[in-house]
Each structure stands twice: as structure tokens, then as C-alpha cells.
Motif scaffolding. Structure first.
Motif, mmCIF file in Angstrom:
data_model
loop_
_atom_site.group_PDB
_atom_site.id
_atom_site.type_symbol
_atom_site.label_atom_id
_atom_site.label_comp_id
_atom_site.label_asym_id
_atom_site.label_seq_id
_atom_site.Cartn_x
_atom_site.Cartn_y
_atom_site.Cartn_z
ATOM 1 N N SER A 165 9.051 -53.197 14.620
ATOM 2 C CA SER A 165 9.101 -54.382 13.762
ATOM 3 C C SER A 165 7.857 -54.486 12.901
ATOM 4 C CB SER A 165 9.265 -55.640 14.612
ATOM 5 O OG SER A 165 8.171 -55.806 15.492
ATOM 6 N N ALA B 250 -0.677 -45.730 4.499
ATOM 7 C CA ALA B 250 -0.894 -46.990 5.214
ATOM 8 C C ALA B 250 -2.366 -47.367 5.117
ATOM 9 C CB ALA B 250 -0.455 -46.866 6.671
ATOM 10 N N GLN C 174 3.770 -41.690 5.552
ATOM 11 C CA GLN C 174 3.813 -42.762 4.559
ATOM 12 C C GLN C 174 2.428 -43.401 4.476
ATOM 13 O OE1 GLN C 174 7.824 -45.041 5.208
ATOM 14 N NE2 GLN C 174 7.238 -44.068 7.130
ATOM 15 N N ALA D 42 8.365 -52.214 9.991
ATOM 16 C CA ALA D 42 9.353 -52.778 9.066
ATOM 17 C C ALA D 42 8.741 -53.886 8.225
ATOM 18 C CB ALA D 42 10.557 -53.305 9.853
ATOM 19 N N GLN D 43 7.905 -54.711 8.841
ATOM 20 C CA GLN D 43 7.252 -55.800 8.108
ATOM 21 C C GLN D 43 6.331 -55.269 7.022
ATOM 22 O OE1 GLN D 43 5.231 -58.183 11.083
ATOM 23 N NE2 GLN D 43 7.123 -58.484 12.231
ATOM 24 N N ASN D 44 5.830 -54.050 7.204
ATOM 25 C CA ASN D 44 4.916 -53.461 6.230
ATOM 26 C C ASN D 44 5.600 -52.425 5.338
ATOM 27 O OD1 ASN D 44 1.844 -54.297 6.803
ATOM 28 N ND2 ASN D 44 2.975 -54.268 8.739
ATOM 29 N N GLY D 45 6.923 -52.436 5.337
ATOM 30 C CA GLY D 45 7.672 -51.570 4.427
ATOM 31 C C GLY D 45 7.653 -50.104 4.786
ATOM 32 N N LEU D 46 7.443 -49.768 6.060
ATOM 33 C CA LEU D 46 7.416 -48.369 6.498
ATOM 34 C C LEU D 46 8.708 -48.027 7.235
ATOM 35 C CD1 LEU D 46 3.749 -48.083 7.821
ATOM 36 C CD2 LEU D 46 4.619 -47.528 5.556
ATOM 37 N N ASP D 47 9.204 -46.843 7.000
ATOM 38 C CA ASP D 47 10.461 -46.395 7.608
ATOM 39 C C ASP D 47 10.192 -45.635 8.899
ATOM 40 O OD1 ASP D 47 11.874 -47.424 5.443
ATOM 41 O OD2 ASP D 47 11.621 -45.570 4.302
#
Length: 552
Positions: free
Chosen positions: A78, A114, A112, A81-86
Motif C-alpha cells: 500500500s 524513488a 522505479q 501504491a500511495q507513492n505511484g510505484l508498481d
């Protein structure tokens, strides 16, 4: 859990790839061999400060990649997901950090980009590091309340909702008081402004209506003369329509004499009909465009008043009616303010009571959990040779201005190390050896209540030996049944309890010094534990003792 660690060009480590499994992993080596470098490298991957001093001499950059195997519903999912990472289901989590020799750094999560801040957030869910000089984690009072809540399964949801409602009611009351205070200061102005606006009685859309009507009247003045001339040419006794009628009368007498005359009479009759229609429409237009000059003056005066009032109040003319309603409402609220404040104050008091009731229930749950935790921790003291020590979870009331969505309690872990000695914060009174054992006792007591899946203990057995070291090893092995543990140790008793054994050593080729780590097999492991027992010269007696420790 942590499954792999790849290090490149970090201080004395040129290239290192380590694989980890569940259970208790022990890391041993001579003092100064580079155990701290290994932890610094892992810390870098978990968001620690990127220091260019970590880059190995002669290299352009250092890099660390840590790989974790996690369940799909882990908190990390989660957070990503909150930080736009898959992250695909079942996919490992790979955190990579690069530090350049010139000071720059980059971070990646599953390839990705970060931020270091995100790495720190992820790290809090992935790894806990404990050592005898740890001033965070279990030793930081700021985190004790959350640890107790997790241990006691204390639900703070109701107190959080009550706190939000209480603070919202405070905000509403404060805003009402501020509005009334401002309105009271501005009463004279409000009354004058409302009086002016009521006298003006503006209406929405009035400006546009007046402006359109003024434009029409101004245009009418310009075309009045043309309409008069047209009327003379069409309707006057000498006008075109009159002459057509005269011509028709003459043609009516002679039309029977020739078909063309009859056709001409028909055409003139049609022209008379069209001309009469034009005459009628001209009369309609003249009536519509006629106006009283005083109406133009009145409309212009009204338009001027509206626009002047709008400029005065810095609004659009069409907004004057709404402004009048707003100012009138402010006056009404001012007149009814005391009664309104009384209702808001009563609502605030009710919300405060609701919060206190919810907070009291949470406090009672914490006090009960504190008693249970104290009892559990106490059972760990005797095996760790802390028989004289006492542990207390203090649940104290915070000052009113520090009450929060988590309740009104301050929680702190206190210890007394000797009979009759007062209770005090753990970090202030325990010696190095005692501190490590207190931390371990706490961690064992809290182990079943969640936390990071990977725990690292950095030389928490320093300063102890013999039976105490053996007890620490037992407790670490017990803790490792539910989590992955990595322990940096100088104690052979602790090392013997490991499920896996890593040896950290320096080597020097005459030019460059490098630190390496390798996994030990059974024979190598016995030899390393014998070295830890006997020192530089490994004796047969030490090997035998190592064998007994491993067998135990």
C-alpha cells in the motif's frame, strides 16, 4: 524477509553478494573486520544519509541492492501504491541505492526512481536494527505507546473519531466567536451598508437590463429623424402610398379598356397592400422606439448608482443583491450571536465529554495491557541473568494541550536494575551489557505482536559471557522462530545457536585492503567458534568446546 544483499564499492567492500534465509543468521569476525560496513551498506539501501565517504577509494560510485520476499498484502504494497510505484503480485521487492563519489545519490524501488524519504518509510516496515547504543526503536519513549497498543491490541479508532469531532467543534466555535467579534467592531458600518443597499434594492441582472435599455434609447434618438422622413415619404398626403392610391382610382376607370391596364391595376393594388403593411410596421417601430427623455435620465442615474455602489464594495454590480443578503445575515447573526454561541459551546462540551470517555476507555485498556506486558517481560529477566531487575510500563496522563487522536496517555518503559533503586528510563540507567539484555527481553515479549519481518541485533551481547551469553543465544533462537534474525556477535555461545553463519574478514594483498564475507560450512563454523573461544591460537580443547556448543 531479506533474501539477498549485493554491495559494490562500499568502503573496503569491492564486490559482495550475500543470500539469507529464515531463522537466526550470525555474523562474526575479528574486531575491525568490517561488520559495521555491512550494516552501513544495508542502512544506505534503507534510506540512511548518502555520504560520499562510503564510496571505495578509486571507485566512481558505490551501490547497494537489498532484495526482500514479502506477502502481497504487506504494508509495503500500500505504501508503494500511495507513492505511484508498481509491484506485481508475487514479485520480490528490490531496493537499490547508488552514491557517487562527488556526493550525488539515486534510489530505485523495483527499478522505479524513488526518494530517500520513501526508502526510509519502506525500511521501517522491513527491518528493525537494535544495538546497545540504539536510541531509537525500543529505547525511544516516542514509540512506546504504539508498541504497547500493538501488544495489547488496543483499538484507538473510537478515540480518533471523537478527537476529530471535538477539534472540529472547537474550530466552529472559534470561527463563530471571531465572526461575532469582528461584526461587533463593524456594527455601525454594517448597519450603514445594509441601509444603503436596502435603499438601492439592487436586483441580479439589473445592470445588464439597464445597459441594454440605455443603448436602445440612445440609438432611438439617432434614428428618430430618419423615421420621420420615411413616414413623410410613405404616409404623408404627398407621399408614395397616397400617390399609389390616386393612381389606382384613375386606373379603375380605364382598366376595362385593355388587359394591360387591368394588370397594371393589379400590380398597383398589391403595392398598396405591401405599402400599407410597411406603413403599419413603421408605426409599430416608431411607437417601440419612442421614449420619454426622462426615462433615459432615470436609467442612466440608476446605472451610475449601481456601478458606484459596486465599486465601493469591490464587487460586480450583479453581486450587490447577494452582498446585501450576506451583510444582513451578519447583522442577524450578531443580534442572535449570544444564543448561537451558547449552542456551539454546549456542542463543544458534549464533544469534549465524548472524547474523554473514549480516551478513558483506551487508557484503561492500556493500563491492563501494561500489566500483562510487565509480567511477560519479567519472565525473560531470570534466564538473562537480570534477576534483580524490575520492569514497569508507565501509563501517565499527558497535559490537556497534548491530547491527541491517540488518546491522552504518555507511555514509557522504565526499569529498576537493583533492589530499592527507583524506576527510570531504560537508556539512562542500564549498563551496556544490561541494556542489550533489556532490549532482547522486550523484543522477545513483543515478538508475537507484529513488526518488521527482519530483525538485526548489533553486538547486543557485548560485555557479557558464559551463562548470560548462552541465555541470550537461547532467546535469540526463540525469537528467530517467528522472524528472520541477523546478529552481529562476538559471543561463541550466541554464534553456536545460528541457523546460518557468515564470517566477515579483511584481507590485504600488499596494496589494497578489502573486506569480504563468506558463508561457513559445518567444519569452518566449528573452527570459527573455536577461534572465538580461544583467540588467535585455536587449540584442540577449543575445538572440542565448539563442538559441544554446536551440539547443544
Amino acid at each position: 524477509m531479506l533474501t539477498a544483499l549485493a554491495i559494490r564499492d562500499v568502503v573496503l567492500i569491492e564486490a559482495l553478494d550475500l543470500d539469507f534465509t529464515r531463522g537466526l543468521g550470525v555474523l562474526t569476525g575479528e574486531t575491525g573486520a568490517g561488520k559495521s560496513i555491512l550494516l552501513d551498506a544495508l542502512g544506505l539501501a534503507l534510506g540512511a544519509r548518502a555520504d560520499s565517504g562510503l564510496v571505495r577509494h578509486g571507485a566512481t560510485q558505490a551501490s547497494v541492492a537489498a532484495t526482500f520476499e514479502l506477502p502481497d498484502d504487506h504494508a509495503v504494497a500500500s505504501l508503494m501504491a500511495q507513492n505511484g510505484l508498481d509491484r506485481d503480485a508475487g514479485e520480490p521487492l528490490i531496493i537499490r541505492r547508488i552514491v557517487k563519489a562527488d556526493g550525488g545519490s539515486r534510489a530505485f524501488v523495483n527499478d522505479q526512481p524513488a526518494s530517500a524519504g520513501l526508502l526510509r518509510e519502506l525500511g521501517r516496515h522491513l527491518v528493525e536494527i537494535h544495538g546497545q547504543h540504539d536510541d531509537r526503536g525500543l529505547l525511544a519513549p516516542a514509540g512506546h505507546r504504539a508498541l504497547l497498543d500493538v501488544f495489547g491490541k488496543v483499538d484507538t479508532g473510537s478515540v480518533a473519531v471523537a478527537h476529530r469531532a471535538w477539534r472540529d467543534a472547537e474550530g466552529v466555535l472559534a470561527a463563530a466567536r471571531a465572526e461575532i467579534a469582528t461584526a461587533a467592531r463593524d456594527r455601525d458600518w454594517l448597519e450603514h451598508a445594509v441601509s444603503e443597499l436596502d435603499a438601492l434594492a439592487p436586483e441580479a441582472g439589473e445592470e445588464e437590463t439597464l445597459a441594454d435599455r440605455r443603448r436602445l434609447m440612445q440609438r432611438s434618438e439617432k434614428i428618430a429623424d430618419d423615421l420621420s422622413t420615411i413616414d413623410t415619404l410613405v404616409s404623408d398626403g404627398e407621399g408614395g402610398l397616397s400617390k399609389l392610391r390616386q393612381a389606382a382610382r384613375y386606373l379603375e376607370r380605364v382598366a376595362p379598356d385593355h388587359p394591360a391596364l387591368a394588370d397594371a391595376l393589379g400590380a398597383i393594388d398589391r403595392a398598396i397592400i405591401e405599402g400599407a403593411m410597411a406603413e403599419h410596421r413603421l408605426a409599430e417601430a416608431a411607437r417601440a422606439l419612442s421614449f420619454d427623455p426622462r426615462s433615459l435620465e432615470d436609467d442612466e442615474a440608476r446605472l451610475f448608482e449601481l456601478r458606484a455602489m459596486a465599486r465601493k464594495h469591490r464587487v460586480q454590480p450583479d453581486d450587490l443583491a447577494a452582498l446585501a443578503d450576506e451583510l444582513r445575515g451578519r447583522l442577524e447573526r450578531l443580534d442572535n450571536g449570544e444564543a448561537g454561541l451558547g449552542a456551539l459551546e454546549a456542542d463543544l462540551a458534549a464533544k469534549a465529554r465524548a472524547y474523554e470517555a473514549a480516551a478513558a476507555a483506551v487508557s484503561a485498556a492500556r493500563e491492563a495491557a501494561a500489566e500483562r506486558l510487565d509480567a511477560v517481560v519479567a519472565t525473560e529477566f531470570a534466564p538473562l541473568k537480570l534477576d534483580a531487575a524490575r520492569f514497569r510500563t508507565q501509563v501517565a496522563r499527558l497535559p490537556d494541550d497534548q491530547w491527541s487522536a491517540s488518546g491522552r496517555d504518555r507511555v514509557e518503559f522504565l526499569v529498576s536494575t537493583n533492589p530499592g533503586a527507583p524506576f527510570a528510563p531504560l537508556i539512562k540507567i542500564a549498563s551496556g551489557g544490561e541494556l542489550s539484555r533489556f532490549v532482547l527481553a522486550l523484543k522477545v515479549a513483543l515478538a508475537e505482536e507484529g513488526g518488521a519481518a527482519t530483525l538485526i541485533f548489533d553486538e547486543i551481547d557485548r560485555g557479557v559471557g558464559g551463562a548470560v551469553a548462552s541465555a541470550i543465544g537461547d532467546r535469540l533462537a526463540r525469537l528467530a522462530q517467528g522472524a528472520q534474525l541477523l546478529v552481529v556477535t562476538h559471543s561463541p555461545q550466541v554464534a553456536a545457536r545460528g541457523d546460518g553463519h557468515f564470517l566477515i574478514a579483511k584481507r590485504h594483498d600488499g596494496i589494497v585492503t578489502r573486506t569480504g564475507v563468506r558463508t561457513l560450512g559445518d567444519d569452518e563454523r566449528r573452527e570459527e567458534i573455536a577461534r572465538m573461544l580461544s583467540g588467535a591460537e585455536v587449540t584442540d580443547e577449543a575445538r572440542a568446546q565448539a563442538e559441544r556448543l554446536l551440539a547443544a
